[in-house]
Design a protein around this motif. Sequence first.
Motif, PDB file in Angstrom:
ATOM      1  N   ASP A 196       0.818  -1.215   0.000  1.00  0.00           N
ATOM      2  CA  ASP A 196       0.000   0.000   0.000  1.00  0.00           C
ATOM      3  C   ASP A 196       0.850   1.263   0.000  1.00  0.00           C
ATOM      4  OD1 ASP A 196      -2.319  -1.469  -0.018  1.00  0.00           O
ATOM      5  OD2 ASP A 196      -2.638  -1.362   2.154  1.00  0.00           O
ATOM      6  N   GLN A 197       2.164   1.114   0.231  1.00  0.00           N
ATOM      7  CA  GLN A 197       3.072   2.269   0.204  1.00  0.00           C
ATOM      8  C   GLN A 197       3.519   2.515  -1.239  1.00  0.00           C
ATOM      9  OE1 GLN A 197       3.580   3.628   3.458  1.00  0.00           O
ATOM     10  NE2 GLN A 197       2.095   1.999   3.900  1.00  0.00           N
ATOM     11  N   VAL A 198       3.547   3.758  -1.635  1.00  0.00           N
ATOM     12  CA  VAL A 198       3.818   4.071  -3.045  1.00  0.00           C
ATOM     13  C   VAL A 198       5.256   3.756  -3.457  1.00  0.00           C
ATOM     14  CG1 VAL A 198       2.058   5.848  -3.160  1.00  0.00           C
ATOM     15  CG2 VAL A 198       4.384   6.478  -2.479  1.00  0.00           C
ATOM     16  N   ASP A 199       6.177   3.681  -2.479  1.00  0.00           N
ATOM     17  CA  ASP A 199       7.593   3.497  -2.832  1.00  0.00           C
ATOM     18  C   ASP A 199       8.110   2.083  -2.570  1.00  0.00           C
ATOM     19  OD1 ASP A 199       7.191   4.007  -0.125  1.00  0.00           O
ATOM     20  OD2 ASP A 199       9.132   4.971   0.161  1.00  0.00           O
ATOM     21  N   PHE A 200       7.205   1.149  -2.235  1.00  0.00           N
ATOM     22  CA  PHE A 200       7.626  -0.227  -1.978  1.00  0.00           C
ATOM     23  C   PHE A 200       7.022  -1.189  -2.994  1.00  0.00           C
ATOM     24  CE2 PHE A 200       7.784   0.844   2.819  1.00  0.00           C
ATOM     25  CZ  PHE A 200       9.094   1.270   2.711  1.00  0.00           C
ATOM     26  N   ARG A 201       7.790  -2.236  -3.287  1.00  0.00           N
ATOM     27  CA  ARG A 201       7.247  -3.347  -4.066  1.00  0.00           C
ATOM     28  C   ARG A 201       7.748  -4.645  -3.449  1.00  0.00           C
ATOM     29  NH1 ARG A 201       8.812  -5.897  -9.153  1.00  0.00           N
ATOM     30  NH2 ARG A 201      10.493  -4.388  -9.373  1.00  0.00           N
ATOM     31  N   VAL A 202       6.821  -5.463  -2.942  1.00  0.00           N
ATOM     32  CA  VAL A 202       7.187  -6.755  -2.379  1.00  0.00           C
ATOM     33  C   VAL A 202       7.392  -7.725  -3.534  1.00  0.00           C
ATOM     34  CG1 VAL A 202       6.476  -8.654  -0.892  1.00  0.00           C
ATOM     35  CG2 VAL A 202       5.907  -6.301  -0.250  1.00  0.00           C
ATOM     36  N   VAL A 203       8.638  -8.150  -3.716  1.00  0.00           N
ATOM     37  CA  VAL A 203       8.972  -8.970  -4.886  1.00  0.00           C
ATOM     38  C   VAL A 203       9.143 -10.454  -4.548  1.00  0.00           C
ATOM     39  CG1 VAL A 203      10.037  -7.046  -6.098  1.00  0.00           C
ATOM     40  CG2 VAL A 203      11.445  -8.476  -4.614  1.00  0.00           C
ATOM     41  N   ALA A 204       9.227 -10.777  -3.253  1.00  0.00           N
ATOM     42  CA  ALA A 204       9.420 -12.185  -2.883  1.00  0.00           C
ATOM     43  C   ALA A 204       9.005 -12.404  -1.438  1.00  0.00           C
ATOM     44  CB  ALA A 204      10.880 -12.603  -3.071  1.00  0.00           C
ATOM     45  N   GLU A 205       8.493 -13.600  -1.172  1.00  0.00           N
ATOM     46  CA  GLU A 205       8.140 -14.003   0.190  1.00  0.00           C
ATOM     47  C   GLU A 205       8.663 -15.418   0.430  1.00  0.00           C
ATOM     48  OE1 GLU A 205       4.046 -13.492   1.341  1.00  0.00           O
ATOM     49  OE2 GLU A 205       3.767 -11.820  -0.057  1.00  0.00           O
ATOM     50  N   GLY A 206       9.013 -15.712   1.680  1.00  0.00           N
ATOM     51  CA  GLY A 206       9.495 -17.044   2.017  1.00  0.00           C
ATOM     52  C   GLY A 206       9.241 -17.369   3.466  1.00  0.00           C
ATOM     53  N   ALA A 207       9.454 -18.642   3.816  1.00  0.00           N
ATOM     54  CA  ALA A 207       9.142 -19.109   5.163  1.00  0.00           C
ATOM     55  C   ALA A 207      10.324 -19.764   5.867  1.00  0.00           C
ATOM     56  CB  ALA A 207       7.979 -20.103   5.096  1.00  0.00           C
ATOM     57  N   SER A 208      11.497 -19.728   5.261  1.00  0.00           N
ATOM     58  CA  SER A 208      12.633 -20.458   5.840  1.00  0.00           C
ATOM     59  C   SER A 208      13.948 -19.754   5.550  1.00  0.00           C
ATOM     60  CB  SER A 208      12.685 -21.876   5.264  1.00  0.00           C
ATOM     61  OG  SER A 208      13.014 -21.832   3.878  1.00  0.00           O
ATOM     62  N   GLY A 209      14.976 -20.208   6.259  1.00  0.00           N
ATOM     63  CA  GLY A 209      16.309 -19.676   6.002  1.00  0.00           C
ATOM     64  C   GLY A 209      16.768 -19.979   4.594  1.00  0.00           C
ATOM     65  N   LYS A 210      16.404 -21.151   4.084  1.00  0.00           N
ATOM     66  CA  LYS A 210      16.746 -21.509   2.710  1.00  0.00           C
ATOM     67  C   LYS A 210      16.108 -20.542   1.723  1.00  0.00           C
ATOM     68  CE  LYS A 210      16.395 -25.302  -0.645  1.00  0.00           C
ATOM     69  NZ  LYS A 210      15.882 -26.666  -0.886  1.00  0.00           N
ATOM     70  N   ASP A 211      14.842 -20.191   1.967  1.00  0.00           N
ATOM     71  CA  ASP A 211      14.164 -19.212   1.108  1.00  0.00           C
ATOM     72  C   ASP A 211      14.896 -17.879   1.133  1.00  0.00           C
ATOM     73  OD1 ASP A 211      12.205 -21.080   0.526  1.00  0.00           O
ATOM     74  OD2 ASP A 211      10.775 -20.302   1.991  1.00  0.00           O
ATOM     75  N   ALA A 212      15.319 -17.471   2.332  1.00  0.00           N
ATOM     76  CA  ALA A 212      16.011 -16.186   2.470  1.00  0.00           C
ATOM     77  C   ALA A 212      17.286 -16.155   1.639  1.00  0.00           C
ATOM     78  CB  ALA A 212      16.338 -15.932   3.943  1.00  0.00           C
ATOM     79  N   LEU A 213      18.048 -17.250   1.703  1.00  0.00           N
ATOM     80  CA  LEU A 213      19.305 -17.306   0.958  1.00  0.00           C
ATOM     81  C   LEU A 213      19.055 -17.293  -0.550  1.00  0.00           C
ATOM     82  CD1 LEU A 213      22.337 -17.440   1.169  1.00  0.00           C
ATOM     83  CD2 LEU A 213      22.185 -19.920   1.387  1.00  0.00           C
ATOM     84  N   GLU A 214      18.035 -18.019  -0.983  1.00  0.00           N
ATOM     85  CA  GLU A 214      17.700 -18.032  -2.411  1.00  0.00           C
ATOM     86  C   GLU A 214      17.270 -16.649  -2.892  1.00  0.00           C
ATOM     87  OE1 GLU A 214      14.822 -21.098  -2.949  1.00  0.00           O
ATOM     88  OE2 GLU A 214      16.288 -22.730  -2.781  1.00  0.00           O
TER      89      GLU A 214
END
Length: 211
Positions: free
Chosen positions: A23-41
């Motif tokens: 909802d913020q004009v200057d942000f774009r959420v490009v990825a979501e994850g649920a684990s440390g492996k997701d974060a690294l990827e």
Amino acid sequence: MIRVGIVDDHAIVRTGLSQFLSDQVDFRVVAEGASGKDALEMARGGELDVLVLDLSMPDQSGIDALAAIRTRCPDLAILILSGFPEAHYATTLLRQGASGYLNKECDPEEIAKAIRTVALGRRYITPQVAELLADGMLSGSGDRPPHEALSERELQVFLRLAQGETVGHIAEQMFLSVKTVSTYRSRVLEKLSLSTNSDLTYYALKNGLIQ
């Protein structure tokens, strides 16, 4: 436009935060994850400006993920958003490369402010964390809890042992030899003046480092 990735093992947290940031004009959420492996990827993908990272995840703690990401993507801004109070981890994680640390009880607007700050390559320090840092500098190491004197690797090994992982499993997960992990364990026990893995678990619970 600030490209944001969100890693949290609770879907409701990810969904709520993603909606708010979108909802913020200057942000774009490009990825979501649920684990440390997701974060690294996500970090390896190179499509992020800021990674919002939880500490408690099923496969790998945020502390482990932070260390792995810092090794591979040293310039990525990483904002820790945790259920643990600032006093438990904030100063340690800032020393180990986090760009900022917020408790999940903070106002959503503060999360947005923190993301904007770290996206500029700066640290985001809340008044609570600033006070902790100032107390640490003024008092030296004498009044700091013993676990704050642990190195990054020692802290990782300590928390895994405290949660009941064996030395062999830790070695496998951290890509270290059993002998190396055993050496870290010995150092941790010595620095914390403890004797057994059960003592480590009790210490971690008492100090709010695990739940």
